[in-house]
Design an enzyme around this catalytic site. Structure first.
Site, PDB file in Angstrom:
ATOM      1  N   ARG A   1       2.031   5.743   0.543  1.00  0.00           N
ATOM      2  CA  ARG A   1       1.839   4.372   1.033  1.00  0.00           C
ATOM      3  C   ARG A   1       0.430   3.906   1.263  1.00  0.00           C
ATOM      4  O   ARG A   1       0.104   3.694   2.319  1.00  0.00           O
ATOM      5  CB  ARG A   1       2.830   3.947   1.871  1.00  0.00           C
ATOM      6  CG  ARG A   1       4.350   4.019   1.511  1.00  0.00           C
ATOM      7  CD  ARG A   1       5.481   3.745   2.517  1.00  0.00           C
ATOM      8  NE  ARG A   1       6.530   3.290   1.660  1.00  0.00           N
ATOM      9  CZ  ARG A   1       7.598   2.963   2.289  1.00  0.00           C
ATOM     10  NH1 ARG A   1       7.738   2.711   3.536  1.00  0.00           N
ATOM     11  NH2 ARG A   1       8.800   2.625   1.407  1.00  0.00           N
TER      12      ARG A   1
ATOM     13  N   GLN B   1       0.633   0.681  -4.128  1.00  0.00           N
ATOM     14  CA  GLN B   1       1.567  -0.320  -4.052  1.00  0.00           C
ATOM     15  C   GLN B   1       2.289  -0.831  -5.151  1.00  0.00           C
ATOM     16  O   GLN B   1       3.628  -0.713  -5.173  1.00  0.00           O
ATOM     17  CB  GLN B   1       1.270  -1.729  -3.453  1.00  0.00           C
ATOM     18  CG  GLN B   1       0.600  -1.575  -1.744  1.00  0.00           C
ATOM     19  CD  GLN B   1      -0.026  -2.804  -1.296  1.00  0.00           C
ATOM     20  OE1 GLN B   1      -0.182  -3.586  -2.016  1.00  0.00           O
ATOM     21  NE2 GLN B   1       0.014  -2.914   0.150  1.00  0.00           N
TER      22      GLN B   1
ATOM     23  N   ASP C   1       5.252   1.929  -6.040  1.00  0.00           N
ATOM     24  CA  ASP C   1       6.014   2.363  -4.834  1.00  0.00           C
ATOM     25  C   ASP C   1       7.503   1.921  -5.118  1.00  0.00           C
ATOM     26  O   ASP C   1       8.026   0.821  -4.680  1.00  0.00           O
ATOM     27  CB  ASP C   1       5.387   1.381  -3.614  1.00  0.00           C
ATOM     28  CG  ASP C   1       6.307   1.649  -2.089  1.00  0.00           C
ATOM     29  OD1 ASP C   1       7.259   2.777  -2.361  1.00  0.00           O
ATOM     30  OD2 ASP C   1       5.764   1.297  -1.194  1.00  0.00           O
TER      31      ASP C   1
ATOM     32  N   SER D   1       9.819   1.201  -2.166  1.00  0.00           N
ATOM     33  CA  SER D   1       9.821  -0.525  -1.674  1.00  0.00           C
ATOM     34  C   SER D   1      10.628  -1.435  -2.641  1.00  0.00           C
ATOM     35  O   SER D   1      11.300  -1.984  -2.226  1.00  0.00           O
ATOM     36  CB  SER D   1       8.641  -0.776  -1.390  1.00  0.00           C
ATOM     37  OG  SER D   1       7.883   0.016  -0.333  1.00  0.00           O
TER      38      SER D   1
ATOM     39  N   TYR E   1       6.233   4.291   8.908  1.00  0.00           N
ATOM     40  CA  TYR E   1       7.512   4.663   9.450  1.00  0.00           C
ATOM     41  C   TYR E   1       7.616   4.862  10.893  1.00  0.00           C
ATOM     42  O   TYR E   1       6.684   4.835  11.831  1.00  0.00           O
ATOM     43  CB  TYR E   1       8.018   6.310   8.657  1.00  0.00           C
ATOM     44  CG  TYR E   1       8.310   6.103   7.349  1.00  0.00           C
ATOM     45  CD1 TYR E   1       9.330   5.511   6.828  1.00  0.00           C
ATOM     46  CD2 TYR E   1       7.377   6.612   6.574  1.00  0.00           C
ATOM     47  CE1 TYR E   1       9.619   5.480   5.371  1.00  0.00           C
ATOM     48  CE2 TYR E   1       7.497   6.664   5.310  1.00  0.00           C
ATOM     49  CZ  TYR E   1       8.624   6.041   4.633  1.00  0.00           C
ATOM     50  OH  TYR E   1       8.712   5.964   3.170  1.00  0.00           O
TER      51      TYR E   1
END
Length: 381
Positions: A126, A131, A134, A137, A230
């Site tokens: 991440r 991005q 990802d 996500s 996280y």
């Protein structure tokens, strides 16, 4: 077509899976990069991408799985390969998709033995340049949306405030536990439906994002920010304080959506069976962590159960409930990932030195490259 890099998209065979690993718009872009794209017959049918649409984008539709994979250098998938699917892959094939390393050990062994190269999208780091790749996500976004729709479907109340000739109806209260990607999407969706929304996350930094979406953030003097965005696991004392505050919020909620997860660990219990007993009759819990043990103590994965007048739903694979857009986002993730593997002339890179490729490389050259998976494999008889 001879000499072109062949990319194959098989039909997903896992029960309940309606997504497909690519979509016609992405096929067009892959074709521009000099690749041949093969799509298995009806691979996109459940996501409402027809064979005709793929053909119009330049893909070749193939009915036979062996013919699909013959000569293919890259296979794009959504679900992890099974042992049987791994056996079908020709030696040296590159497979990209979700791999579920901890829960798919036998298939990983098979890919290792057949010298398959496997990239696990859940291992993509991440970082800012990753991005667009990802997939965790993008699919969590889809899942958060579906969770709210599912909660509204089972809730016996209106979500928005209504002023009618029969009187004023107060808005329902939706509580989101866990304000990660899925949680934030759930907050935004519940707000759009007119509900009063409260949210809690052990990461205090999440409060700003929650409030920016118009929801109330439940504050507790705990900072449990962990690595990679996280949350870390709470101490015993912190868990007691958290439970007291969460229990009070749970008791006043009409819909609760839980999203809390710790990578590689059982989901933390946020709603105990005793707390469920304090909830309003007709309240609904949507437990997005059902597949990893559940955030509610009474959750049963894949089932809807009733307790004390409360409906507890343990859904599996929520992104597959909106397969059209979930596939679209996933396909874009894969397209971005492929830019690291395939140059503008459709030629594969020979060294996986990019930090994103290094982090997500699960199996290569007859070896398991991901150390936690390798450790787990060595412990497995």
């Amino acid at each position: 077509m001879t000499g072109l890099l062949v990319i194959a998209i098989p039909k997903e065979l896992a029960p309940g899976e309606q997504r497909v690993a690519t979509v016609p718009d992405v096929v067009r872009n892959l074709k521009k990069s000099g690749c041949e794209v093969r799509v298995e017959h009806d691979a996109g049918a459940m996501a409402y991408y027809t064979d005709a649409a793929f053909t119009a984008a330049g893909a070749t539709i193939v009915s036979d799985r062996d013919a699909l994979l013959a000569g293919a250098r890259i296979v794009l998938a959504v679900q992890p390969p099974t042992v049987a699917e791994a056996e079908q892959l020709p030696e040296g094939t590159i497979v990209i998709g979700f791999m579920n390393p901890a829960g798919n050990i036998e298939a990983i062994k098979k890919m290792r033995d057949r010298k398959i190269t496997a990239f696990a999208l859940e291992l993509v780091p991440r970082i800012s340049r990753a991005q667009s790749m990802d997939a965790l996500s993008s699919q969590a976004t889809a899942g958060g949306y579906v969770a709210v729709i599912l909660g509204a479907e089972h809730c016996p109340k209106f979500l928005p405030m209504l002023t009618t000739a029969a009187g004023t109806i107060r808005p329902s209260t939706v509580l989101i536990l866990g304000a990660g990607i899925a949680g934030l999407m759930a907050i935004a969706t519940a707000k759009r439906l007119g509900a009063l929304v409260e949210a809690y996350d052990v990461r205090r930094a999440a409060g700003e994002q929650v409030r920016s979406l118009g929801a109330k953030f439940l504050e507790l003097e705990i900072n449990a920010e962990g690595q990679g965005g996280y949350a870390r696991e709470l101490t015993a004392e912190e868990k007691i304080k958290e439970q007291e505050m969460v229990s009070a919020a749970v008791a006043r909620a009409d819909i609760i959506i839980t999203t809390a997860a710790i990578p590689g660990r059982k989901a933390p219990v946020l709603v105990t069976k005793e707390t469920v007993a304090t909830m309003k009759p007709g309240a609904v819990i949507i437990d997005m962590a059902a597949e990893t043990g559940g955030n509610c103590e009474l959750t049963q994965a894949g089932r809807t159960v009733q307790a004390h007048g409360v409906t507890i739903i343990g859904p599996k694979n929520l992104p597959a409930k909106v397969p059209f857009h979930a596939s679209q986002m996933y396909a874009k993730n894969l397209q971005s990932f492929l830019t690291l593997l395939v140059d503008k002339n459709g030629v594969l890179v020979t060294e996986y030195t990019d930090e994103i490729l290094t982090a997500s490389l699960l199996v290569h050259g007859g070896q398991v490259r991901h150390q936690p998976t390798k450790d787990l494999l060595e412990k497995t008889p």
